[in-house]
Scaffold this motif. Structure first.
Motif, mmCIF file in Angstrom:
data_model
loop_
_atom_site.group_PDB
_atom_site.id
_atom_site.type_symbol
_atom_site.label_atom_id
_atom_site.label_comp_id
_atom_site.label_asym_id
_atom_site.label_seq_id
_atom_site.Cartn_x
_atom_site.Cartn_y
_atom_site.Cartn_z
ATOM 1 N N LEU A 10 0.825 -1.208 0.000
ATOM 2 C CA LEU A 10 0.000 0.000 0.000
ATOM 3 C C LEU A 10 0.858 1.256 0.000
ATOM 4 N N LYS A 11 0.272 2.334 -0.500
ATOM 5 C CA LYS A 11 0.908 3.644 -0.418
ATOM 6 C C LYS A 11 0.948 4.067 1.048
ATOM 7 N N GLU A 12 1.895 4.926 1.377
ATOM 8 C CA GLU A 12 1.988 5.462 2.741
ATOM 9 C C GLU A 12 0.731 6.273 3.064
ATOM 10 N N THR A 13 0.274 6.176 4.297
ATOM 11 C CA THR A 13 -0.872 6.969 4.747
ATOM 12 C C THR A 13 -0.462 7.778 5.979
ATOM 13 N N GLU A 14 -1.355 8.660 6.394
ATOM 14 C CA GLU A 14 -1.038 9.525 7.529
ATOM 15 C C GLU A 14 -1.157 8.815 8.873
ATOM 16 N N SER A 15 -1.833 7.643 8.897
ATOM 17 C CA SER A 15 -1.990 6.949 10.173
ATOM 18 C C SER A 15 -2.256 5.451 9.969
ATOM 19 N N GLU A 16 -1.982 4.707 11.006
ATOM 20 C CA GLU A 16 -2.271 3.268 10.993
ATOM 21 C C GLU A 16 -3.783 3.032 10.871
ATOM 22 N N GLU A 17 -4.566 3.913 11.474
ATOM 23 C CA GLU A 17 -6.025 3.807 11.395
ATOM 24 C C GLU A 17 -6.500 3.911 9.939
ATOM 25 N N ASN A 20 -5.511 0.707 8.082
ATOM 26 C CA ASN A 20 -6.403 -0.393 8.454
ATOM 27 C C ASN A 20 -7.768 -0.260 7.790
ATOM 28 N N LYS A 21 -8.261 0.955 7.662
ATOM 29 C CA LYS A 21 -9.539 1.198 6.989
ATOM 30 C C LYS A 21 -9.432 0.819 5.503
ATOM 31 N N ILE A 22 -8.335 1.169 4.873
ATOM 32 C CA ILE A 22 -8.106 0.829 3.463
ATOM 33 C C ILE A 22 -8.051 -0.684 3.305
ATOM 34 N N LYS A 23 -7.288 -1.354 4.170
ATOM 35 C CA LYS A 23 -7.189 -2.814 4.110
ATOM 36 C C LYS A 23 -8.562 -3.462 4.260
ATOM 37 N N LYS A 24 -9.337 -2.988 5.198
ATOM 38 C CA LYS A 24 -10.677 -3.539 5.425
ATOM 39 C C LYS A 24 -11.554 -3.330 4.192
ATOM 40 N N GLY A 25 -11.460 -2.167 3.562
ATOM 41 C CA GLY A 25 -12.231 -1.897 2.354
ATOM 42 C C GLY A 25 -11.852 -2.822 1.211
ATOM 43 N N ILE A 26 -10.559 -3.087 1.057
ATOM 44 C CA ILE A 26 -10.095 -4.009 0.022
ATOM 45 C C ILE A 26 -10.651 -5.404 0.290
ATOM 46 N N LYS A 27 -10.530 -5.863 1.524
ATOM 47 C CA LYS A 27 -11.010 -7.200 1.901
ATOM 48 C C LYS A 27 -12.512 -7.336 1.659
ATOM 49 N N GLU A 28 -13.285 -6.397 2.156
ATOM 50 C CA GLU A 28 -14.742 -6.467 2.001
ATOM 51 C C GLU A 28 -15.143 -6.377 0.537
#
Length: 100
Positions: A10-17, A20-28
């Motif tokens: 993944l690209k760098e984001t401003e926070s771990e939160e 995690n939201k991006i990862k969850k969106g990909i999974k769902e």
């Protein structure tokens, strides 16, 4: 049967939160395609790699045959998920397709 495995960083984001939201969106998004695309037998997304890993997300999917995999690649439901939940957030992609 054909396996389709993808590893994304993944690209760098401003926070771990946010990550995690991006990862969850990909999974769902991707797992939600099960039962929606002809020839897609199974689809799983792992978003919790061990610290020893050098990627962030893994797609592990199975198709009836190569024709089904090709159909999945251009299927509108898959393209929508890829364009909205995956591609905007990924820095790199590695793919391996093989016959089981």
């Amino acid at each position: 049967m054909v396996k389709h495995v993808i590893l994304w960083t993944l690209k760098e984001t401003e926070s771990e939160e946010t990550t995690n939201k991006i990862k969850k969106g990909i999974k769902e998004g991707l797992e939600g395609l099960k039962g929606q695309i002809p020839g897609l037998v199974d689809i799983k997304v792992n978003i919790n790699p061990l610290a020893s890993s050098n990627c962030d997300v893994m797609l592990d999917s199975s198709f009836e045959d190569e024709t089904s995999l090709k159909g999945y690649a251009v299927h509108p439901k898959h393209v929508e998920v890829a364009d909205t939940k995956v591609r905007p957030y990924t820095a790199s992609r590695t793919c391996m397709d093989y016959i089981v």
